[in-house]
Scaffold this motif. Sequence first.
Motif, short mmCIF file in Angstrom:
data_model
loop_
_atom_site.label_atom_id
_atom_site.label_comp_id
_atom_site.label_asym_id
_atom_site.label_seq_id
_atom_site.Cartn_x
_atom_site.Cartn_y
_atom_site.Cartn_z
N SER A 88 0.85 -1.20 0.00
CA SER A 88 0.00 0.00 0.00
C SER A 88 0.88 1.25 0.00
CB SER A 88 -0.91 0.03 1.23
OG SER A 88 -1.37 -1.22 1.60
N ALA A 89 1.90 1.23 0.84
CA ALA A 89 2.78 2.41 0.97
C ALA A 89 3.75 2.51 -0.21
CB ALA A 89 3.56 2.32 2.27
N PRO A 321 4.29 -2.22 11.45
CA PRO A 321 3.72 -0.90 11.12
C PRO A 321 4.59 -0.10 10.15
CG PRO A 321 3.72 -1.28 13.50
CD PRO A 321 4.49 -2.41 12.89
N MET A 322 3.91 0.71 9.36
CA MET A 322 4.61 1.51 8.35
C MET A 322 5.60 2.49 8.98
SD MET A 322 3.66 0.29 5.50
CE MET A 322 3.44 -1.27 6.32
N ALA A 327 12.84 1.14 5.61
CA ALA A 327 12.85 1.77 4.28
C ALA A 327 12.34 3.20 4.36
CB ALA A 327 11.98 0.97 3.31
N PHE A 328 11.39 3.46 5.24
CA PHE A 328 10.81 4.81 5.34
C PHE A 328 11.59 5.68 6.32
CE2 PHE A 328 6.71 2.48 4.13
CZ PHE A 328 6.97 2.66 2.79
N GLY A 332 13.48 9.50 5.76
CA GLY A 332 12.91 10.58 6.57
C GLY A 332 11.41 10.73 6.46
N LEU A 333 10.73 9.65 6.16
CA LEU A 333 9.28 9.72 5.98
C LEU A 333 8.53 9.66 7.31
CD1 LEU A 333 7.88 9.87 3.24
CD2 LEU A 333 7.39 7.44 3.44
#
Length: 377
Positions: A88-89, A321-322, A327-328, A332-333
């Motif tokens: 999804s992300a 959890p995202m 990776a995120f 810096g997400l």
Amino acid sequence: MKNKFIPVCEPYLGGNESKYVNDALNTGWISSSGKYVDLFEKMFAEFCGVKYATTVSNGTSAIHLGLKALGIKQGDEVIIPDFTMISSAFAVCYTGAKPVFVDAEIDFWNINPELIEEKITEKTKAIMVVHIYGHPCDMKPIWEIAKKHNLKIIEDSAETHGAEYFGKKCGNLGDIAAFSFFANKIATTGEGGMVTTNNIELIERARYYKNLCFPLSGERSYIHEDIGFQYRFSNVQAAIGVAQVEKINDYIAMRINNNKLFRELLSDIDGLTFQPVKENCKNVFWVNAMLIDKNKTGIERDNLAKKLSDAGIQTRNFFFPMHKQPAFIKIGLTTNESFSVSDYLYENGLYLPSGTNLSKESIEYISDAIHKIIKSA
Ligand SMILES: Cc1ncc(COP(=O)(O)O)c(C=O)c1O
């Protein structure tokens, strides 16, 4: 007992799959054109109650294509649940837009509609709902928010073939939707996906982008106006898909019955909570997912999973959890913001073997093993 192995999922090819695949092979239509592709799209659209559907190579590409069709691009933001599968992300990232995470709600484990509005900025273009583990999201408040802020809704319906919200099927609850037909899904084609919508412009955009932006009609030229993707799906896979959709209602009923039997057999254990069903919703129980309260059961999720594995029973933890994904974090997400519900779900959730044709004997064996493990905890 030691040699027993119950996989977390096995595909169930219980109908005309080989007959139709052989037919596709015998006719030589093995690529992305052919009668099974057309039939599969038509049958799946009818099943979902939508006007249009187009096959794609997998569920992740279906989400990407859905976002592309909606016009999501670099600089935009898309609201998505923090508790979901990475696809999804990633699909949002493929468009150049930024996924903005929203915590789950504790009862049904889907995106919490009450937390969406505070995440909307002038860059927000869409809300992605993900119907987790077979249960539809609570769409009414989400429809209202989308209307108020002029946002599109994309459904990640990878896990919810046939689930319903107030009698309407998932895949027909937003502007556009994405499905997966990976081997563990209720209807499978091995690998594969589908985009569904009621909007002719959106389906045409999806068809255009999925085939390298070749023009949809007219003489074949090799002049391309836009950057497209090669997300086509083959007639051989579609042959499997047609056979699966012929039986999809039986397969859904089998998954629901399996879940019911697990609940009955484990109902005496305090501290095991299966995914509930919200009023006016149909949960298709893609997986037999449960939360383990270690204070009540006396055992932590990881320990239970390990002991089940020793008994030959394969399980899976809930999604990571995202906001915690390396990776995120690397790009810096994420911030220090807390997502307490998705953290809780991840830390305490486990799903049991969930294949459509899981036998009564296997369900009894698994339930018996859980009783023994918890008794001795
Ligand atoms: C919620 C969700 N979205 C997307 C996907 C991606 O589907 P695929 O593996 O077909 O790319 C999955 C796969 O399990 C999923 O569970």
